[in-house]
Scaffold this motif. Sequence first.
Motif, short mmCIF file in Angstrom:
data_model
loop_
_atom_site.label_atom_id
_atom_site.label_comp_id
_atom_site.label_asym_id
_atom_site.label_seq_id
_atom_site.Cartn_x
_atom_site.Cartn_y
_atom_site.Cartn_z
N ALA A 205 -6.20 -0.97 -23.61
CA ALA A 205 -5.02 -0.51 -22.87
C ALA A 205 -4.75 1.08 -23.10
O ALA A 205 -4.54 1.74 -22.11
CB ALA A 205 -3.71 -1.20 -23.13
N GLN A 206 -4.97 1.37 -24.23
CA GLN A 206 -4.74 2.81 -24.85
C GLN A 206 -5.99 3.51 -23.92
O GLN A 206 -5.82 4.70 -23.64
CB GLN A 206 -4.84 2.97 -26.22
CG GLN A 206 -3.58 2.55 -26.89
CD GLN A 206 -3.45 2.58 -28.35
OE1 GLN A 206 -4.39 2.07 -29.06
NE2 GLN A 206 -2.74 2.78 -28.99
N ALA A 207 -7.14 3.02 -24.07
CA ALA A 207 -8.20 3.81 -23.63
C ALA A 207 -8.07 3.97 -22.12
O ALA A 207 -8.61 4.87 -21.47
CB ALA A 207 -9.76 2.81 -23.70
N ARG A 208 -7.35 3.02 -21.38
CA ARG A 208 -7.30 3.08 -19.89
C ARG A 208 -5.82 4.10 -19.59
O ARG A 208 -5.60 4.07 -18.46
CB ARG A 208 -6.90 1.80 -19.44
CG ARG A 208 -8.34 0.78 -19.56
CD ARG A 208 -7.76 -0.48 -19.13
NE ARG A 208 -8.80 -1.46 -19.16
CZ ARG A 208 -9.55 -1.96 -18.24
NH1 ARG A 208 -8.77 -2.05 -16.83
NH2 ARG A 208 -10.69 -2.70 -17.99
N GLY A 209 -5.38 4.55 -20.47
CA GLY A 209 -4.05 5.57 -20.41
C GLY A 209 -2.76 4.83 -20.31
O GLY A 209 -1.63 5.46 -19.87
N VAL A 210 -2.67 3.68 -20.83
CA VAL A 210 -1.57 2.94 -20.63
C VAL A 210 -0.41 3.29 -21.85
O VAL A 210 -0.98 3.65 -22.84
CB VAL A 210 -1.90 1.33 -20.91
CG1 VAL A 210 -0.59 0.41 -21.02
CG2 VAL A 210 -2.53 0.61 -19.40
N SER A 211 0.77 3.42 -21.20
CA SER A 211 1.87 3.79 -22.39
C SER A 211 2.46 2.68 -22.78
O SER A 211 3.33 2.90 -23.80
CB SER A 211 2.64 4.98 -21.62
OG SER A 211 3.27 4.31 -20.51
#
Length: 158
Positions: free
Chosen positions: A103-109
Amino acid sequence: MSGTVNLTELREGGPQDLADVSRIMADAFDPRFGEAWTSAQCMGMLSLPGVWLVIASLESNDVGFALARSTGEEAELLLLATRPAARRRGVAGALLRAIVAEAQARGVSQLHLEVRSGNDAVWLYRREGFEKVGERKNYYRGKMGQAFDAHTYARELR
C-alpha cells in the motif's frame, strides 16, 4: 534461545491461486459467522484494478493469504486468513506487513479494514498500528441468521 523459528515465505498471488485461497478460507473462517467469500467473489475482485493478493507459505505449504485493494490514496484490507494449524507462528503478521508495504509503495496514505466484533484478529491489527474508527451494528449475518457488529479500523501510512 529455545524453540523453533518459522520463516514465512510470501509471494504475489493471482487467479491461479483461487483454489488454494478457497481451501484456506474453508479452514480459517468459522462457518457460523459467514465471513468466507466464494471463489466467484474473489475472482471478481481480482479482476478489478488496484487489487492484489499475497500468499503465505510455511515449509512449502500455502497457509494464509491477504487480499487488498487501493483507490487513490486509500486502501482496504479485504480478507486475511491463516489456517488454524499455522496460527501464532507469525503468518498473519507477515501478511499484514506485506499489505502495508505494498500500500505504501502504491502511494496510499491510509489503510482501512473491517472485522467482526469479537474476532481474535483484533489484537494483531492493534499491534500493527490500526485504531478503531467506526462500528456498524448488526452488519454481518451468520449462517443461522444471527447478526454481528462490524468494527472498522484504520492506519495512517505516511
